[in-house]
Scaffold this motif. Structure first.
Motif, PDB file in Angstrom:
ATOM      1  N   ASP A  15      -2.468   0.618  -0.685  1.00 44.78           N
ATOM      2  CA  ASP A  15      -1.238  -0.052  -0.253  1.00 44.78           C
ATOM      3  C   ASP A  15      -0.617   0.630   0.960  1.00 44.78           C
ATOM      4  O   ASP A  15       0.469   0.256   1.403  1.00 44.78           O
ATOM      5  N   SER A  21       2.273 -10.911   2.247  1.00 44.10           N
ATOM      6  CA  SER A  21       2.172 -10.167   0.997  1.00 44.10           C
ATOM      7  C   SER A  21       3.546  -9.807   0.459  1.00 44.10           C
ATOM      8  O   SER A  21       4.526  -9.711   1.217  1.00 44.10           O
ATOM      9  N   PRO A  50      -2.100  -4.387  -3.733  1.00 44.68           N
ATOM     10  CA  PRO A  50      -1.684  -5.721  -3.279  1.00 44.68           C
ATOM     11  C   PRO A  50      -2.535  -6.854  -3.843  1.00 44.68           C
ATOM     12  O   PRO A  50      -2.069  -7.995  -3.928  1.00 44.68           O
ATOM     13  N   HIS A  81       3.026   2.862   4.337  1.00 48.77           N
ATOM     14  CA  HIS A  81       3.302   1.642   3.579  1.00 48.77           C
ATOM     15  C   HIS A  81       3.878   0.628   4.561  1.00 48.77           C
ATOM     16  O   HIS A  81       4.966   0.834   5.090  1.00 48.77           O
ATOM     17  N   ALA A 140      -7.403 -11.561   2.466  1.00 53.59           N
ATOM     18  CA  ALA A 140      -7.182 -10.617   3.569  1.00 53.59           C
ATOM     19  C   ALA A 140      -7.697 -11.185   4.884  1.00 53.59           C
ATOM     20  O   ALA A 140      -7.030 -11.110   5.924  1.00 53.59           O
ATOM     21  N   PRO A 175      -7.276  -3.130  -4.934  1.00 52.65           N
ATOM     22  CA  PRO A 175      -6.045  -2.587  -4.349  1.00 52.65           C
ATOM     23  C   PRO A 175      -4.793  -3.100  -5.062  1.00 52.65           C
ATOM     24  O   PRO A 175      -4.798  -4.197  -5.643  1.00 52.65           O
ATOM     25  N   ASP A 220       0.379  -3.444   2.008  1.00 54.29           N
ATOM     26  CA  ASP A 220      -1.042  -3.784   1.978  1.00 54.29           C
ATOM     27  C   ASP A 220      -1.722  -3.120   3.168  1.00 54.29           C
ATOM     28  O   ASP A 220      -1.581  -3.568   4.308  1.00 54.29           O
ATOM     29  N   TYR A 254      -9.636 -11.501  -3.184  1.00 55.84           N
ATOM     30  CA  TYR A 254      -8.789 -10.687  -2.312  1.00 55.84           C
ATOM     31  C   TYR A 254      -9.375 -10.596  -0.905  1.00 55.84           C
ATOM     32  O   TYR A 254      -8.638 -10.662   0.086  1.00 55.84           O
ATOM     33  N   THR A 285       4.039  -6.943  -1.165  1.00 53.98           N
ATOM     34  CA  THR A 285       4.075  -5.488  -1.282  1.00 53.98           C
ATOM     35  C   THR A 285       3.287  -4.878  -0.133  1.00 53.98           C
ATOM     36  O   THR A 285       2.707  -5.596   0.677  1.00 53.98           O
TER      37      THR A 285
END
Length: 444
Positions: A245, A337, A82, A330, A162, A80, A341, A158, A339
């Protein structure tokens, strides 16, 4: 300086047509690499991609560009967007690249760039790179050419990240979740993270073949997910887009829950827990007035920006907000984060679902949205918004909506489209003014 390559979210276009050719991708690598060569350390760029066929071509071209100006390349494969932002920071890279056209069909591709801090590049950085694209590349001596390597644990890193954003005292045991990964970048990481947290996972869109990304699946085509949630008797459905994202959620009745409702839920939940900062949330001009009224009723503000998650993030940072996003799904949670995610936002929604002990249909629909209509008009060239006919149609529409609604007209930053949106108390009036402007644009 007028932008030639960069739009609202990096560089994007149809592959094998400018600006999405291997030649230009190589030049972008050379220009971006040269711009971020700072200091005497060994420079590094992280490159990720989604699952579209042209990713191989674009990745190879960019590796050639970066290494030719002295940057080492770390390839992380399909992950992804992010994840690229995360890995750029955690691996102390000088630059991060995501090769993806997000929710667009496979024939398109794009280049998103992240600075060493994991944030998307500023307008100033993009303009400097554009200048370098117009100049001969700053090639290094043979002994200084960069190397490239692939790391195999990027997805695992990742997934671990998460999961760490989910409240450690909670589990997803007993929760049946349908997740649609759009045959895109999250096809492995999203189902794995949900399953490891205890959910009963039903996966869709997890068989990418290079051409089926976003094809009748994912956040922009949730119809199959809606049907599957009802068929499976699931508690909730989650649809990601091609680079994961953004997300759209489906409740247990098969109803779609957009980004506005999701942001309302997260902001209200965080406010109750004392976690919300900045006195509200940041969203774009496209977010529904219903969201604004809902937040106001809770003593919270809605701070609007122009369309583009980068502008949302800039406003979040300047205002000290930690929740922001777009109606399209978004959602940026800056505690976790740099950005948007989709998976991390989904985990916050699932945490609310577990804590709330009520169906998604009750928890996720926080307000009644005002009638809102968005239509896109494709144009062949020129500046249709500058013509007298279009200006007149817009002025008339604004007068008709005065006091009862609002109008947002903008040129897409990624496609040759004029986006016409109106909302207001009167649904019929909203439709009339949108159609009148679309007709004027088509005739321009």
């Amino acid at each position: 300086m007028t932008r030639k390559f960069f739009g609202t979210d990096g560089i994007r276009g149809r592959t094998n047509e400018p600006p999405m050719t291997a030649e230009i991708a190589q030049r972008v690598g050379q220009a971006a690499g040269a711009h971020f060569l700072r200091g005497d350390h060994r420079h590094r760029v992280v490159i990720g991609k989604d699952t579209r066929l042209s990713g191989y071509m674009m990745e190879t071209a960019m590796i050639s560009g970066f290494t030719s100006v002295g940057m080492d390349v770390v390839m992380v494969g399909p992950v992804p967007t992010p994840a690229v932002a995360l890995l750029t920071r955690s691996m102390r890279a000088d630059l991060g690249v995501m090769i993806s056209a997000s929710h667009n069909p496979y024939v398109d591709n794009g280049i998103k760039l992240f600075g060493p801090d994991g944030y998307k590049l500023s307008d100033e950085d993009e303009l400097e790179i554009e200048k370098l694209l117009e100049q001969p590349p700053l090639l290094v001596a043979a002994a200084a050419i960069g190397r490239s390597k692939k790391i195999e644990d990027a997805r695992g890193r990742y997934i671990h990240f998460a999961k760490s954003t989910f409240p450690e005292e909670l589990r997803l045991d007993g929760l049946k979740v349908v997740v649609d990964c759009a045959n895109g970048a999250a096809y492995e990481v999203a189902p794995s993270a949900l399953w490891e947290l205890g959910a009963d996972v039903v996966s869709m869109g997890v068989s990418p073949n290079g051409t089926n990304i976003n094809d009748r699946c994912g956040s922009t085509a949730p119809e199959a997910l809606q049907a599957r949630v009802v068929e499976e008797g699931a508690h909730i459905g989650i649809a990601l887009d091609g680079d994961a994202d953004r997300l759209i959620v489906v409740d247990e009745q098969g109803r779609i829950v957009d980004g506005d409702q999701l942001m309302a839920m997260i902001a209200a939940n965080w406010a109750e827990r004392g976690q919300l900062r900045g006195g509200g949330l940041v969203a774009t001009v496209m977010s529904n007035l219903g969201l604004e009224r809902y937040l106001k009723g809770k003593g919270l503000g809605l701070f609007r920006t122009q369309v583009g998650d980068r502008y949302v993030l800039e406003a979040m940072r300047s205002r000290g907000c930690n929740v922001g996003g777009e109606q399209s799904g978004h959602i940026i949670l800056s505690d976790y984060s740099t950005t948007g995610d989709g998976l991390v936002a989904a985990l916050q929604i699932l945490a609310c679902l577990v804590e709330g002990r009520a169906p998604a249909s009750e928890l996720l629909h926080r307000f009644d949205p005002l009638p809102q209509l968005l239509k896109n008009v494709r144009f062949g060239g020129g500046a249709p918004l500058e013509t007298a006919g279009v200006k007149s149609a817009i002025a008339s529409a604004e007068q008709r909506l005065q006091g009862t609604g609002r109008l947002v007209i903008r040129k897409s930053g990624t496609e040759p489209l004029i986006r016409v949106m109106a909302e207001g108390e009167d649904e019929a009036l909203v439709e009339e003014v949108v159609d009148s402007i679309c007709e004027a644009v088509s005739a321009a």
